[in-house]
Enzyme design. Sequence first.
Site, PDB file in Angstrom:
ATOM      1  N   SER A   7       1.174  -1.378  -0.166  1.00 40.05           N
ATOM      2  CA  SER A   7       0.083  -0.428   0.295  1.00 40.05           C
ATOM      3  C   SER A   7       0.721   1.239  -0.333  1.00 40.05           C
ATOM      4  O   SER A   7       1.904   1.271   0.169  1.00 40.05           O
ATOM      5  CB  SER A   7      -1.226  -0.266   1.369  1.00 40.05           C
ATOM      6  OG  SER A   7      -0.086  -0.022   2.584  1.00 40.05           O
ATOM      7  N   GLU A   9       1.288   4.973   1.387  1.00 37.26           N
ATOM      8  CA  GLU A   9       0.500   6.797   2.283  1.00 37.26           C
ATOM      9  C   GLU A   9       1.353   8.037   1.137  1.00 37.26           C
ATOM     10  O   GLU A   9       1.904   8.227   0.568  1.00 37.26           O
ATOM     11  CB  GLU A   9       1.381   6.602   2.845  1.00 37.26           C
ATOM     12  CG  GLU A   9       1.092   8.158   3.576  1.00 37.26           C
ATOM     13  CD  GLU A   9       1.153   7.792   5.656  1.00 37.26           C
ATOM     14  OE1 GLU A   9       1.168   6.599   6.128  1.00 37.26           O
ATOM     15  OE2 GLU A   9       2.369   8.569   5.501  1.00 37.26           O
ATOM     16  N   TYR A  41      -2.562  13.506   7.544  1.00 38.72           N
ATOM     17  CA  TYR A  41      -3.882  14.116   8.880  1.00 38.72           C
ATOM     18  C   TYR A  41      -2.462  15.034   9.804  1.00 38.72           C
ATOM     19  O   TYR A  41      -1.773  14.413  10.951  1.00 38.72           O
ATOM     20  CB  TYR A  41      -4.503  13.528   9.804  1.00 38.72           C
ATOM     21  CG  TYR A  41      -6.595  14.049  10.177  1.00 38.72           C
ATOM     22  CD1 TYR A  41      -6.791  14.829   9.249  1.00 38.72           C
ATOM     23  CD2 TYR A  41      -6.003  14.588  11.579  1.00 38.72           C
ATOM     24  CE1 TYR A  41      -7.685  15.298  10.073  1.00 38.72           C
ATOM     25  CE2 TYR A  41      -7.173  15.151  12.348  1.00 38.72           C
ATOM     26  CZ  TYR A  41      -8.457  15.431  11.194  1.00 38.72           C
ATOM     27  OH  TYR A  41      -9.186  16.062  11.872  1.00 38.72           O
ATOM     28  N   ALA A  43      -0.743  17.583  12.381  1.00 37.09           N
ATOM     29  CA  ALA A  43      -0.912  17.904  13.992  1.00 37.09           C
ATOM     30  C   ALA A  43      -1.883  18.782  13.971  1.00 37.09           C
ATOM     31  O   ALA A  43      -2.833  19.910  13.812  1.00 37.09           O
ATOM     32  CB  ALA A  43       0.555  18.592  14.472  1.00 37.09           C
ATOM     33  N   HIS A  69      -6.177   9.488   7.048  1.00 34.96           N
ATOM     34  CA  HIS A  69      -5.120   9.278   9.012  1.00 34.96           C
ATOM     35  C   HIS A  69      -6.522  10.158  10.375  1.00 34.96           C
ATOM     36  O   HIS A  69      -6.702  10.875   9.061  1.00 34.96           O
ATOM     37  CB  HIS A  69      -3.731   9.855   9.146  1.00 34.96           C
ATOM     38  CG  HIS A  69      -2.964   8.807   8.544  1.00 34.96           C
ATOM     39  ND1 HIS A  69      -1.969   9.062   8.976  1.00 34.96           N
ATOM     40  CD2 HIS A  69      -3.290   8.235   7.718  1.00 34.96           C
ATOM     41  CE1 HIS A  69      -0.771   8.016   8.577  1.00 34.96           C
ATOM     42  NE2 HIS A  69      -1.954   7.670   7.186  1.00 34.96           N
ATOM     43  N   ARG A  99      -2.643   8.626  17.819  1.00 37.68           N
ATOM     44  CA  ARG A  99      -2.754   9.880  18.534  1.00 37.68           C
ATOM     45  C   ARG A  99      -2.581  10.912  18.044  1.00 37.68           C
ATOM     46  O   ARG A  99      -3.808  12.018  17.893  1.00 37.68           O
ATOM     47  CB  ARG A  99      -2.120   9.752  19.571  1.00 37.68           C
ATOM     48  CG  ARG A  99      -1.680  10.600  20.678  1.00 37.68           C
ATOM     49  CD  ARG A  99      -0.476  10.744  22.585  1.00 37.68           C
ATOM     50  NE  ARG A  99       0.791  11.451  21.100  1.00 37.68           N
ATOM     51  CZ  ARG A  99       1.535  11.502  21.908  1.00 37.68           C
ATOM     52  NH1 ARG A  99       1.960  11.602  23.029  1.00 37.68           N
ATOM     53  NH2 ARG A  99       2.032  12.110  21.030  1.00 37.68           N
ATOM     54  N   GLY A 100      -1.317  11.492  17.449  1.00 42.71           N
ATOM     55  CA  GLY A 100      -1.266  13.043  17.106  1.00 42.71           C
ATOM     56  C   GLY A 100      -0.191  13.489  17.477  1.00 42.71           C
ATOM     57  O   GLY A 100      -0.131  13.306  18.248  1.00 42.71           O
ATOM     58  N   ASP A 101       0.328  14.518  16.896  1.00 46.73           N
ATOM     59  CA  ASP A 101       1.078  15.060  17.913  1.00 46.73           C
ATOM     60  C   ASP A 101       0.310  16.982  18.014  1.00 46.73           C
ATOM     61  O   ASP A 101      -0.621  17.275  17.692  1.00 46.73           O
ATOM     62  CB  ASP A 101       1.798  15.536  16.810  1.00 46.73           C
ATOM     63  CG  ASP A 101       3.169  14.592  16.083  1.00 46.73           C
ATOM     64  OD1 ASP A 101       3.626  13.260  17.196  1.00 46.73           O
ATOM     65  OD2 ASP A 101       3.355  14.408  15.067  1.00 46.73           O
ATOM     66  N   ALA A 115      -4.453   6.821  21.524  1.00 50.03           N
ATOM     67  CA  ALA A 115      -4.591   6.115  20.438  1.00 50.03           C
ATOM     68  C   ALA A 115      -5.602   4.572  20.467  1.00 50.03           C
ATOM     69  O   ALA A 115      -6.597   4.548  20.474  1.00 50.03           O
ATOM     70  CB  ALA A 115      -3.506   5.422  19.360  1.00 50.03           C
ATOM     71  N   TYR A 137       5.742   0.544  16.935  1.00 48.19           N
ATOM     72  CA  TYR A 137       7.285   1.329  16.717  1.00 48.19           C
ATOM     73  C   TYR A 137       8.233  -0.276  16.448  1.00 48.19           C
ATOM     74  O   TYR A 137       8.924   0.045  18.400  1.00 48.19           O
ATOM     75  CB  TYR A 137       7.162   2.535  17.571  1.00 48.19           C
ATOM     76  CG  TYR A 137       6.070   3.633  17.352  1.00 48.19           C
ATOM     77  CD1 TYR A 137       6.671   4.041  16.816  1.00 48.19           C
ATOM     78  CD2 TYR A 137       5.234   3.196  17.863  1.00 48.19           C
ATOM     79  CE1 TYR A 137       6.398   5.806  16.397  1.00 48.19           C
ATOM     80  CE2 TYR A 137       3.767   4.518  18.028  1.00 48.19           C
ATOM     81  CZ  TYR A 137       4.731   5.644  16.913  1.00 48.19           C
ATOM     82  OH  TYR A 137       3.749   6.116  16.916  1.00 48.19           O
ATOM     83  N   GLN A 168       6.516   2.473  12.643  1.00 44.41           N
ATOM     84  CA  GLN A 168       7.502   3.656  11.673  1.00 44.41           C
ATOM     85  C   GLN A 168       8.471   2.771  11.348  1.00 44.41           C
ATOM     86  O   GLN A 168       8.205   1.832  11.102  1.00 44.41           O
ATOM     87  CB  GLN A 168       8.176   4.162  13.411  1.00 44.41           C
ATOM     88  CG  GLN A 168       8.876   5.598  12.878  1.00 44.41           C
ATOM     89  CD  GLN A 168       8.603   6.278  11.775  1.00 44.41           C
ATOM     90  OE1 GLN A 168       8.756   6.968  10.779  1.00 44.41           O
ATOM     91  NE2 GLN A 168       8.052   7.058  13.059  1.00 44.41           N
ATOM     92  N   PHE A 211      13.831  14.189   9.646  1.00 46.21           N
ATOM     93  CA  PHE A 211      12.795  13.120   9.804  1.00 46.21           C
ATOM     94  C   PHE A 211      13.003  11.587  10.803  1.00 46.21           C
ATOM     95  O   PHE A 211      12.689  11.750  11.798  1.00 46.21           O
ATOM     96  CB  PHE A 211      11.924  13.159   8.044  1.00 46.21           C
ATOM     97  CG  PHE A 211      10.436  12.028   8.732  1.00 46.21           C
ATOM     98  CD1 PHE A 211      10.043  12.530   9.569  1.00 46.21           C
ATOM     99  CD2 PHE A 211      10.253  11.149   8.157  1.00 46.21           C
ATOM    100  CE1 PHE A 211       8.881  12.035   9.809  1.00 46.21           C
ATOM    101  CE2 PHE A 211       8.996  10.974   8.506  1.00 46.21           C
ATOM    102  CZ  PHE A 211       7.835  11.172   9.093  1.00 46.21           C
ATOM    103  N   HIS A 261       4.355  -0.814   3.301  1.00 45.98           N
ATOM    104  CA  HIS A 261       3.301   0.110   3.438  1.00 45.98           C
ATOM    105  C   HIS A 261       4.176   1.379   3.121  1.00 45.98           C
ATOM    106  O   HIS A 261       5.634   1.322   4.167  1.00 45.98           O
ATOM    107  CB  HIS A 261       2.395   0.851   4.922  1.00 45.98           C
ATOM    108  CG  HIS A 261       1.824   1.856   4.537  1.00 45.98           C
ATOM    109  ND1 HIS A 261       0.355   2.204   3.541  1.00 45.98           N
ATOM    110  CD2 HIS A 261       2.052   2.718   5.097  1.00 45.98           C
ATOM    111  CE1 HIS A 261      -0.108   2.812   3.641  1.00 45.98           C
ATOM    112  NE2 HIS A 261       0.413   3.618   4.734  1.00 45.98           N
TER     113      HIS A 261
END
Length: 287
Positions: A7, A9, A41, A43, A69, A99-101, A115, A137, A168, A211, A261
């Site tokens: 897949s 992203e 999506y 932060a 996301h 969860r997001g940042d 999350a 992770y 990740q 990154f 992915h």
Amino acid sequence: MSKPQFSFEFFPTKTDDGITKLYQTFDTLNELAPSYFSVTYGAGGTTRERTLGIVEALKNRANTPIAPHISCIGDNKSQIAELLDFYKSIGISRMVALRGDLPSGQVGMGELPFAVDLVRFIREHSGDHFQIEVAAYPEMHPQAISFEQDIQNLINKFEAGANSAITQFFYNAESYLYLRDALEKRGVDTDKHRLVAGIMPIINASNLIRFADSCGADIPRFIRKQLADYGDDRKAIREFGFEVVHRLCEVLIAEGVPALHFYTMNRVEPNKRLVQSLGLTSSSTQA
């Protein structure tokens, strides 16, 4: 040996020109017949409207499933419920729950701080409508207290209703295999709760290192040294990067990874080249 699924992203772009290029990239990569595309999506939902628009446009552009996301930081339960209802109304049946940042300046974690809380809420609100992917992770979440706690956090997300996890990115296959084995030792059926390997192609050395350092992903010393030696030779970096990532994927496939992915960075290459050279499509040729 059966081929793993794959897949791609995408991330929402900020300009009309970027959107046009994204749709062109989508059309080209979609010809490879991936299992789905995900759309990130920002932060605190900072790219919410762009994400929604791109998700709807891609959904109408092809039959390939789109997995937006969704994050819980920055949104309350009513906002998330509205988002879930919208996605359901346009035929979305898969999503990546994170969860997001925390966006800059925001204080507090909100009604759904983690999350696992988001996964539980999605199930409470939408039942089994959505296939839910979560994050994993292999080299430990940078904010986790310990590796054991981080693994338990992933198990908790599965128990809350997540179907599978996307890792990740990593460049050491052993980190993925260790996490998979650790889950199985703790009673997780990894055929049911798949551990999908997140793959980051190497395109730009400075961007990759920045990154990786920000998200806690490890770049092995031999890769960092080689990238430094190549300096500004972009062609050499791309060829070296392709070799490294191709070899990583080969090891994972030999070890029975269920799916790959690809974090595309909204590019056709080297993602298309990797998928074809790994023999993941019916029309692929070996490199």
